[in-house]
Enzyme design. Structure first.
Site, PDB file in Angstrom:
ATOM      1  CD  GLU A  83      -3.068  -0.845  -0.003  1.00  0.00           C
ATOM      2  OE1 GLU A  83      -3.408   0.450   0.015  1.00  0.00           O
ATOM      3  OE2 GLU A  83      -3.062  -1.778  -0.790  1.00  0.00           O
ATOM      4  CB  SER A 365     -50.218 -34.831  33.615  1.00  0.00           C
ATOM      5  OG  SER A 365     -51.532 -35.340  33.232  1.00  0.00           O
TER       6      SER A 365
END
Length: 668
Positions: A83, A365
Site C-alpha cells: 500500500e 399433567s
C-alpha cells in the site's frame, strides 16, 4: 485593465486561501486515535460461555484490537509494500503518489485515483467520508500531516491495521486473521499476511471467496513487492507463492458452508441475551461498545441439548407432512443459571421463535405437582386414599355437566395420593383440587412462578391453561431447591471495553414453599420415574437421585417432560406450533418428550457430581401398605412413606369411603 486583472487575481487567491483556511479550521480532533479508553473504536460485544469460549457476538463492525508489537515484522512489511512503499520515509503524504494520481485524474477529468499513503488512508477511514472531492482530498492530506506530527510511524501503522476493512463485515488485521485463517494475527504466516495485504485495495473483489484467482495474483504481487523492497529474498517470494496458492484452497474449503455467518454457537440463547442486553444498554453500546459478556451457558450441555432435541424431533417427524416443533431448557435449580437453551428445531431466518419463553402451551399433567403441593400444605399426605371413580360436576352453563376422564378411560378404585400422582390419574387429582380449592391452587401456581393467566376452575387439575417452558421450569425448580424459587438468568457478568464491571448477577431466591413439602413432592416425582408414567422410558436409566413428571394434554396435543436432580433441571415440550393438532394416538409426554429428556440428561449429568436430595429435619418415614396407605409394622414388607412430622398415621386404616379432608379456608 491591469488594475482589474490584479483585483480578480487577488480575489481568486483570497477565495482559494479562504476555502483552504476554512477547511483547515474544520479539521476534526485527533482524539479517536487515542487508545486510552478506546471510545472511538467500533468494537463488537462478545459473548462467552461459562468456560470462557466465544459463542457469539453483536457487531456493527467485527473487530479485535491488537498491538503492533504482537505482530511478526513481515506482517507490517506486507502491508507497507502493498500500500505505501515509502511509508517510513515520507512525512505523512506520498508526493510521488499524489502527482501520479493527479495526472490520472486530470486525464480522466474526474477523481479516479487517490494516491493515498497509509496515513492518509487512516485519516480517511477514521475521520472523513468516502466521497471523492477536492475538498475531502485536501482535508485528508492536511489530517495526514497533522497525524504524523503527534504519532510515530508504528503508532500510525498500528491504528491503520486495526481499522482497515477486509470484507464480510470484518475490520482490522486481527479480526481478519481469525475469520479467514482461524488464528490470531500474531500467528500469521508470510503467505497469509500477503493474502490479507493484497485484499485491502478492494476487499470484495480480491477476497479468496469471491475471486480466488485474483486473490492469488494479488498475494503474489505483494510477495514480489516485498522482495523488491528488500524485506524478503526473491527465492523466498517464489516459495511462499506456492504455499499461498495452497492456503487459498484450504480456506475456501474450510469456509465454504459458513460464508457471511457470524460466530454463534447457541443461536436461541444468544438472541435471548441480545434482547435483554439491548434493552439494558441500548443499540450503540451493544453493537459498537466492545462489551464482554460472561454467560451461564455450559457449551457441552448446549451441544448435547441441541443434539437431543434434533434427534427426538427427527424421530417424531418421520413420515409427517406437518412439522412437529419442540423446546428444551436446562437450568441449575440451586442458582437459576441457564445451562442450555434450545428454542426449536433449528434457528434460521424463518425459525427464530424461541419456544422456551416466547410461546405458552397447556402443560397438562405436568401441572399436577403444584396442586399436590397445595394439598400437602392443606393437611393431605401421600398415604391418604381417595376413590377413583366416574364423577361429574356442574358445567359453566345451566344444565351442563362436566365429566372428566382418566387417560384410556379406565378406573383404579381406591388409590393413595402417591399413586394418583405417580400414575397421573385425573379423577383423584380433580377431587383433591376440589377439596383444596381451585383458588388456592392458583395462588400456589403464582407463588411457584407461573406468570400466565390462570382461572380458579377444576380444569386446572388437567393443566387446561397456558404456560411457558420457562415458567414450568421455574416452578419445578422450587421442588428441587427445597422450597426456594430462583430467577433464571443467562448473564453472569458484563464488562466494558476497558474491563470495568458493569453488571454482576447474584442469584435471587424467594422462599415460596416449606422444605418439607418440597421434599415430599420430590419423593413422589421420584416415583414417577421408578414405577409411574415415566417408568417404561426412564426406569433404571439413572444411577443418581432423579425426579420428574410427564405432561400430556387432551388428545395428545402437547407433550411434556420436566425432570431434575439436585443440580440440574431439564424441561422438554413437544407439539405443533399452531392450532390444537394432535401428535397422534398414545403420543404422551412419556413417549414424545421423555426420550429427549433421557438423551440429554444421561450425557449432561456426566459433567456433574452425583448429589442426593437433602432430607429436611421436619419429615419422618413410616412403613405403610402401598395399596391402602395403612401403617404396617416396621419389620413387615411395606413401603417407607414420607410425612411431615406430626401428620404421619398411627395405625393401619382402610377406609370404605373416600377420605374427605376438611376444606381449607382461603385466608391469604
Amino acid at each position: 485593465m491591469r488594475i482589474f486583472i490584479l483585483f480578480v487575481s487577488a480575489a481568486f487567491v483570497g477565495i482559494v486561501f479562504g476555502a483552504f483556511f476554512s477547511w483547515v479550521s474544520y479539521l476534526p480532533s485527533l482524539a479517536p486515535l487515542e487508545y486510552q479508553g478506546q471510545e472511538y473504536w467500533s468494537l463488537p460485544t462478545r459473548i462467552y460461555s461459562e468456560d470462557n469460549e466465544l459463542i457469539g457476538e453483536f457487531a456493527k463492525e467485527k473487530r479485535w484490537l491488537i498491538k503492533i508489537d504482537k505482530l511478526p515484522s513481515y506482517v507490517k512489511y506486507a502491508f507497507i509494500s502493498s500500500e505505501d512503499a515509502s511509508f517510513y520515509k515520507h512525512p505523512g503524504i506520498n508526493i510521488k503518489g499524489i502527482i501520479r494520481a493527479s495526472c490520472v485524474n486530470l486525464t480522466s477529468r474526474r477523481i479516479k485515483e487517490g494516491g493515498s499513503s497509509i496515513t492518509q488512508q487512516l485519516a480517511k477511514n477514521l475521520f472523513l467520508t468516502q466521497e471523492r472531492t477536492i475538498k475531502r482530498k485536501i482535508q485528508e492530506i492536511l489530517l495526514a500531516l497533522k497525524i504524523e506530527r503527534y504519532y510515530s510511524k508504528d503508532e500510525v501503522l498500528e491504528r491503520y491495521l486495526n481499522k482497515i476493512y477486509f470484507g464480510k463485515g470484518v475490520y482490522g488485521i486481527d479480526a481478519a486473521s481469525r475469520f479467514y485463517f482461524n488464528k490470531e494475527a500474531g500467528s500469521l504466516s508470510l503467505s497469509e499476511a500477503a493474502i490479507l495485504a493484497g485484499m485491502v485495495a478492494s476487499p470484495n473483489i480480491y477476497s479468496p471467496f469471491t475471486n480466488p484467482n485474483l486473490s492469488v495474483s494479488r498475494g503474489i504481487r505483494t510477495l514480489n513487492r516485498m522482495a523488491n523492497d528488500g524485506y524478503i529474498t526473491k527465492e523466498k517470494a517464489k516459495s511462499e507463492a506456492i504455499i499461498l496458492k495452497k492456503k487459498i484452497d484450504e480456506i475456501i474449503k474450510a469456509k465454504r458452508f459458513v460464508i457471511g455467518t457470524t460466530i454463534n454457537k447457541a443461536p436461541y440463547f444468544i438472541e435471548y441475551l441480545r434482547k435483554h442486553l439491548e434493552q439494558e444498554y441500548g443499540y450503540n453500546l451493544l453493537y459498537q461498545g466492545g462489551l464482554s459478556v460472561e454467560t451461564s451457558l455450559n457449551l457441552k450441555m448446549q451441544i448435547l441439548a441441541e443434539r437431543a432435541l434434533s434427534n427426538g424431533l427427527n424421530r417424531l417427524n418421520m413420515g409427517r407432512k406437518n412439522k412437529i416443533e419442540g423446546a428444551l431448557l436446562a437450568i441449575e435449580p440451586t442458582t437459576g443459571k441457564i445451562r442450555a437453551m434450545v428454542g426449536g428445531s433449528g434457528f434460521s431466518v424463518n425459525n427464530q421463535l424461541n419456544r422456551t419463553y416466547q410461546t405458552i402451551r397447556q402443560p397438562g399433567s405436568a401441572f399436577k405437582p403444584i396442586i399436590y403441593a397445595a394439598a400437602i400444605d392443606s393437611g393431605w399426605t401421600l398415604a391418604d386414599t381417595i376413590l377413583d371413580e366416574p364423577i361429574s360436576y356442574p358445567g359453566m352453563d345451566e344444565g351442563e355437566t362436566w365429566t372428566p376422564q382418566n387417560y384410556e378411560g379406565r378406573w383404579y378404585g381406591r388409590v393413595t395420593v402417591r399413586k394418583a400422582l405417580e400414575d397421573s390419574i385425573n379423577i383423584p387429582t380433580i377431587k383433591i383440587l376440589d377439596k383444596v380449592g381451585p383458588s388456592r391452587a392458583v395462588i400456589y401456581a403464582k407463588r411457584l412462578g407461573i406468570t400466565s393467566e390462570l382461572h380458579p376452575y377444576l380444569s386446572l387439575g388437567l393443566g387446561a391453561f397456558d404456560a411457558s417452558v420457562m415458567d414450568m421450569a421455574i416452578a419445578f425448580s422450587v421442588f428441587a431447591n427445597g422450597g426456594l424459587r430462583v430467577k433464571p438468568y443467562g448473564i453472569d457478568e458484563v464488562k466494558d471495553r476497558n474491563n470495568n464491571i458493569l453488571k454482576k448477577t447474584v442469584p435471587f431466591y424467594e422462599c415460596v414453599l416449606s422444605k418439607e413439602t418440597a421434599y415430599i413432592i420430590t419423593s413422589a416425582l421420584k416415583g414417577v420415574i421408578q414405577r409411574g408414567t415415566a417408568y417404561p422410558i426412564l426406569g433404571g436409566q439413572f444411577t443418581c437421585d432423579i425426579a420428574g413428571k410427564t405432561g400430556t394434554t387432551d388428545e395428545c396435543v402437547d407433550a411434556w417432560f420436566i425432570g431434575y436432580t439436585p443440580n440440574l433441571l431439564c424441561a422438554v415440550w413437544v407439539g405443533y406450533d399452531r392450532g390444537r393438532r394432535s401428535l397422534g394416538k398414545n403420543m404422551t409426554g412419556a413417549v414424545a418428550a421423555a426420550p429427549i429428556f433421557l438423551e440429554f440428561m444421561k450425557e449432561a449429568l456426566k459433567e456433574l457430581p452425583k448429589e442426593t436430595f437433602q432430607i429436611p429435619d421436619g419429615v419422618c418415614f413410616v412403613n405403610i401398605d402401598r395399596k391402602t396407605g395403612g401403617v404396617l409394622p416396621q419389620d413387615a414388607p411395606g413401603f417407607p412413606e414420607v410425612f411431615i412430622t406430626g401428620t404421619e398415621p398411627q395405625k393401619k386404616e382402610i377406609e370404605e369411603e373416600p377420605l374427605e379432608k376438611e376444606d381449607f379456608k382461603e385466608e391469604w
